[in-house]
Structure formats: structure tokens, C-alpha cells
Design a protein around this motif. Structure first.
Motif, short mmCIF file in Angstrom:
data_model
loop_
_atom_site.label_atom_id
_atom_site.label_comp_id
_atom_site.label_asym_id
_atom_site.label_seq_id
_atom_site.Cartn_x
_atom_site.Cartn_y
_atom_site.Cartn_z
N SER A 1 3.66 13.49 0.49
CA SER A 1 2.28 13.53 0.03
C SER A 1 2.17 12.75 -1.27
N ARG A 2 1.02 12.19 -1.53
CA ARG A 2 0.78 11.50 -2.81
C ARG A 2 0.65 12.49 -3.96
N THR B 1 2.13 6.54 8.30
CA THR B 1 1.48 6.79 7.01
C THR B 1 0.01 6.41 7.10
N ASP B 2 -0.79 7.10 6.31
CA ASP B 2 -2.18 6.68 6.14
C ASP B 2 -2.36 6.07 4.74
N TYR B 3 -1.25 5.95 4.00
CA TYR B 3 -1.16 5.34 2.67
C TYR B 3 -1.81 6.17 1.58
N ARG B 4 -2.82 6.93 1.88
CA ARG B 4 -3.57 7.69 0.87
C ARG B 4 -3.07 9.12 0.72
N ASP B 5 -2.83 9.81 1.86
CA ASP B 5 -2.51 11.23 1.81
C ASP B 5 -1.11 11.59 2.28
N SER C 1 0.82 -1.21 0.00
CA SER C 1 0.00 0.00 0.00
C SER C 1 0.85 1.26 0.00
N PHE C 2 2.05 1.17 0.58
CA PHE C 2 2.96 2.32 0.61
C PHE C 2 3.59 2.58 -0.76
#
Length: 163
Positions: free
Chosen positions: A126-127, A100-104, A11-12
Motif C-alpha cells: 500500500s502507498r 498495481t493500480d499505482y495509487r493504492d 509511476s510505480f
């Protein structure tokens, strides 16, 4: 600071942009990225039990040299997947995923002894090149929870450099 013990590297994986960091006043290594107007990113890919990465960053003195890409690989220890040691050239660079929240957002810690004996920094990634202010607030709150000196983070959104 301790790396995440339960990080999911699948996911990372993907592209992350540097949007905030703790400057390191003890070394010139902090200047090589702070003064740059270039797009600074890392792209991570999990291949079997190795996390591969391409980092784009300015050379040591941005006025003297253009951007450089660095390719590295870190074997993954299943017991501590957030504690990585990237082999880049002849160096082993510790990169720890702290949160990490993986998304943001992701918060990583980097120690680069080849740049200077004290080249240690924490980054908020940041993504997207421009991080949503609410996501940045959550990341800074997480940095505070981790015990990082969150008030000292310097924020620099990646503006048009990443297009």
C-alpha cells in the motif's frame, strides 16, 4: 504467476508499505516478518534503466536483531519491466510486480533463496501504512483474479510503527 508486462516503473516508484502477505509454512523465513511489529516498507526509485530499492525489514530473528535496511538494484528489461532481479549483497532476489493500480496497491511476488530453499511469498503493498479497506478489497479481488490463494492472505496494517 506472470509479472505485469506493461508496468510503468516511473509511476510505480516511491514508497510502498507491506499490509498483507501469503504466509509460507514451509520455511522460517515467513516468521521473520509476520511476528514483527515494525514498519515494513520498500522505497523504489527508477534511475535510467535500473530500479533501485531500499527495503526495511526485521533481521531473520526479530528477537535477536533490530531492523535492517537492505539496498538493492535491478536492471530493467524493457520487454519485461515487471520481472526484476534485485542484487542485494551477493544475492539476486527475484521480485515480480504482478499487479498495481499505482495509487493504492501493488501485488508483488518474492523468491528469496538465500533465506530458505522455499522462501516464496506474495505481498500486497500500500502507498500508506494503513490501507483503505476498499483499496484492500480491490487488491484481494485482483489477487483472486491472478489465481493467488487470496483467502490465505494475512492482513496486518502498519499501525503506529511508521510514524
Amino acid at each position: 504467476y506472470a509479472p505485469m508486462r506493461d508496468v510503468r516503473l516511473e509511476s510505480f516508484s516511491g514508497t510502498w508499505y507491506k499490509v498483507a502477505w501469503l504466509p509460507n509454512a514451509d520455511t522460517d523465513a515467513a516468521q521473520f516478518s509476520i511476528n514483527s511489529n515494525s514498519c515494513l516498507f520498500a522505497n523504489f526509485t527508477l534511475v535510467e534503466r535500473t530500479l533501485r530499492a531500499t527495503f526495511e525489514a526485521p533481521a531473520y530473528k526479530p528477537a535477536d536483531k533490530p531492523l535492517r535496511r537492505f539496498d538493492g538494484a535491478a536492471p530493467v528489461d524493457p520487454a519485461e519491466p515487471g520481472r526484476l532481479h534485485f542484487r542485494i549483497g551477493g544475492d539476486s532476489i527475484p521480485v515480480w510486480i504482478l499487479a498495481t493500480d499505482y495509487r493504492d496497491f501493488a501485488i508483488v511476488y518474492l523468491c528469496a533463496p538465500s533465506l530458505s530453499p522455499k522462501a516464496q511469498q506474495a505481498y500486497i503493498l500500500s502507498r500508506q501504512p494503513r490501507m483503505n479497506p476498499l483499496a484492500l478489497g480491490r487488491a484481494i479481488e485482483e489477487a483472486k483474479t491472478l489465481g493467488l490463494p487470496w483467502r490465505q492472505f494475512e492482513v496486518k496494517q502498519q499501525l503506529d510503527q511508521c510514524q
